[in-house]
Scaffold this active site. Structure first.
Site, PDB file in Angstrom:
ATOM      1  N   VAL A 150     -64.217 -52.523-100.007  1.00  0.00           N
ATOM      2  CA  VAL A 150     -64.591 -53.770-100.683  1.00  0.00           C
ATOM      3  C   VAL A 150     -66.100 -53.959-100.825  1.00  0.00           C
ATOM      4  O   VAL A 150     -66.542 -54.903-101.482  1.00  0.00           O
ATOM      5  CB  VAL A 150     -64.004 -54.997 -99.953  1.00  0.00           C
ATOM      6  CG1 VAL A 150     -62.490 -55.013-100.059  1.00  0.00           C
ATOM      7  CG2 VAL A 150     -64.457 -55.037 -98.497  1.00  0.00           C
ATOM      8  N   TYR A 151     -66.898 -53.092-100.231  1.00  0.00           N
ATOM      9  CA  TYR A 151     -68.339 -53.234-100.353  1.00  0.00           C
ATOM     10  C   TYR A 151     -68.766 -52.985-101.801  1.00  0.00           C
ATOM     11  O   TYR A 151     -68.507 -51.914-102.357  1.00  0.00           O
ATOM     12  CB  TYR A 151     -69.074 -52.260 -99.441  1.00  0.00           C
ATOM     13  CG  TYR A 151     -68.956 -52.549 -97.960  1.00  0.00           C
ATOM     14  CD1 TYR A 151     -68.334 -53.706 -97.488  1.00  0.00           C
ATOM     15  CD2 TYR A 151     -69.483 -51.673 -97.013  1.00  0.00           C
ATOM     16  CE1 TYR A 151     -68.225 -53.960 -96.132  1.00  0.00           C
ATOM     17  CE2 TYR A 151     -69.400 -51.931 -95.650  1.00  0.00           C
ATOM     18  CZ  TYR A 151     -68.760 -53.069 -95.224  1.00  0.00           C
ATOM     19  OH  TYR A 151     -68.662 -53.324 -93.866  1.00  0.00           O
ATOM     20  N   GLY A 152     -69.374 -54.002-102.386  1.00  0.00           N
ATOM     21  CA  GLY A 152     -69.789 -53.874-103.785  1.00  0.00           C
ATOM     22  C   GLY A 152     -68.611 -53.703-104.722  1.00  0.00           C
ATOM     23  O   GLY A 152     -68.757 -53.138-105.810  1.00  0.00           O
ATOM     24  N   GLY A 153     -67.433 -54.171-104.314  1.00  0.00           N
ATOM     25  CA  GLY A 153     -66.248 -54.007-105.151  1.00  0.00           C
ATOM     26  C   GLY A 153     -65.872 -52.552-105.365  1.00  0.00           C
ATOM     27  O   GLY A 153     -65.286 -52.189-106.389  1.00  0.00           O
ATOM     28  N   GLY A 154     -66.180 -51.712-104.380  1.00  0.00           N
ATOM     29  CA  GLY A 154     -65.904 -50.277-104.485  1.00  0.00           C
ATOM     30  C   GLY A 154     -67.122 -49.464-104.863  1.00  0.00           C
ATOM     31  O   GLY A 154     -67.113 -48.231-104.732  1.00  0.00           O
TER      32      GLY A 154
END
Length: 327
Positions: free
Chosen positions: A52-56
């Site tokens: 989920v970091y940076g939306g992938g």
């Protein structure tokens, strides 16, 4: 950089890890490349990310840098799964979601396996044995070499770790637990850390610099280029700008002045050498910040300094966290 075993496993990691929380959002591809190269050249191996970091985008950026900049074999890549962008369900620990998320992470990272795969948080809506079975499948299928958890409280970690040890050779033991831990947040010492030590689970502290506050940068004002001044990160920093935190930061600064080092080095050396800690995860914004953090490698705090910092930051331990017979 010194290497340590991750918990009671054969996996060795650098005793400082590189975090990628801001990659793909506040950290672009050029800064990410500088960070990874600086970390690798200093002997760092553990790189921590999440789906989920940076939306992938964090995983994708890391995948683009592997091989082209840093050999895959030189890195211990850790990622997480289980957080979901659903206002009605923040975490999904189901076997279906976790294994699908792992496959998606591998595709973004451009690798056949991750060295450490972690459940991002406890999901009360899914039976724990189902969540843990996903870890077993990931390891036995070769998609993950080791498994761990993140943000599990004391009883959750103890239950998960014991369950995995109950069937050796069938279930994969937990190698790690990732939790926020610093001089400003010592809550894990009540029950999480004792459980981890008893079960041989290595602790990976996140936000080891108290969300940046322990560097002393917020003592007089909030710097315009800091996380505390950004719209989406200010609420993250705000809890550690109270009077109690100020007293601790003042003590860290005094210790730093006496040792002719920086507050960052003092705070990081303290957490790095706490019992049970394998590797604090540093989330630097640029290579200059990372270089400053990595300079702690040569520093070991005197016992007197450690004791003073322990005293000023001591959390409240009352029943039932301490021996009840002494109350």
């Amino acid at each position: 950089m010194e290497q340590r075993h991750l918990g009671r496993t054969g996996l060795r990691v650098s005793r400082i890890g590189l975090g990628t929380l801001t990659w793909g959002r506040d950290t672009d591809e050029h800064d990410a490349a500088d960070l990874l190269k600086t970390f690798w050249e200093a002997g760092g191996t553990l790189v921590d990310t999440a789906d989920v970091y940076g939306g992938g985008e964090a995983e994708y950026l890391l995948g683009q840098l592997i091989e082209g900049l840093v050999p895959r074999r030189d890195l211990v890549i850790a990622t997480k799964a289980g957080s979901v962008p659903d206002p009605d369900r923040r975490f999904d620990g189901s076997r279906a979601h976790l294994l699908s998320a792992l496959d998606a992470s591998l595709a973004r990272l451009g690798t056949d396996y991750v060295d450490l795969w972690q459940v991002h948080a406890f999901d009360p809506a899914t039976p724990l044995d189902e969540t843990l079975q996903a870890l077993d499948i990931a390891v036995t299928s070769g998609r993950a070499r080791y498994a761990g958890v993140s943000n599990f409280c004391g009883w959750q970690l103890a239950k998960a770790g014991t369950w995995q040890l109950a069937a050796p050779g069938i279930r994969t033991r937990l190698a790690s637990t990732q939790m926020e831990y610093s001089l400003l947040q010592r809550g894990v010492e009540r029950e999480v850390l004792p459980a981890a030590l008893d079960l041989g689970i290595g602790l990976l502290p996140s936000s080891p610099l108290g969300r940046g506050v322990l560097t002393g940068k917020y003592r007089k004002a909030t710097p315009a280029d800091s996380r505390g001044a950004s719209d989406h990160m200010a609420p993250f920093v705000a809890p550690y700008l109270d009077d109690a935190a100020t007293r601790i930061v003042d003590a860290v600064t005094t210790a730093a002045d006496g040792l002719a080092v920086t507050p960052l080095q003092v705070a990081l050396a303290w957490i790095r050498d706490r019992p049970g800690v394998a590797a604090p995860i540093i989330g630097a914004r640029n290579s200059q910040q990372l270089t400053a953090a990595l300079s702690v490698e040569a520093l070991s705090l005197p016992d007197e300094i450690c004791q003073a910092l322990d005293d000023v930051s001591a959390p409240v331990h009352r029943y039932p966290d301490q021996d009840w017979s002494t109350l």
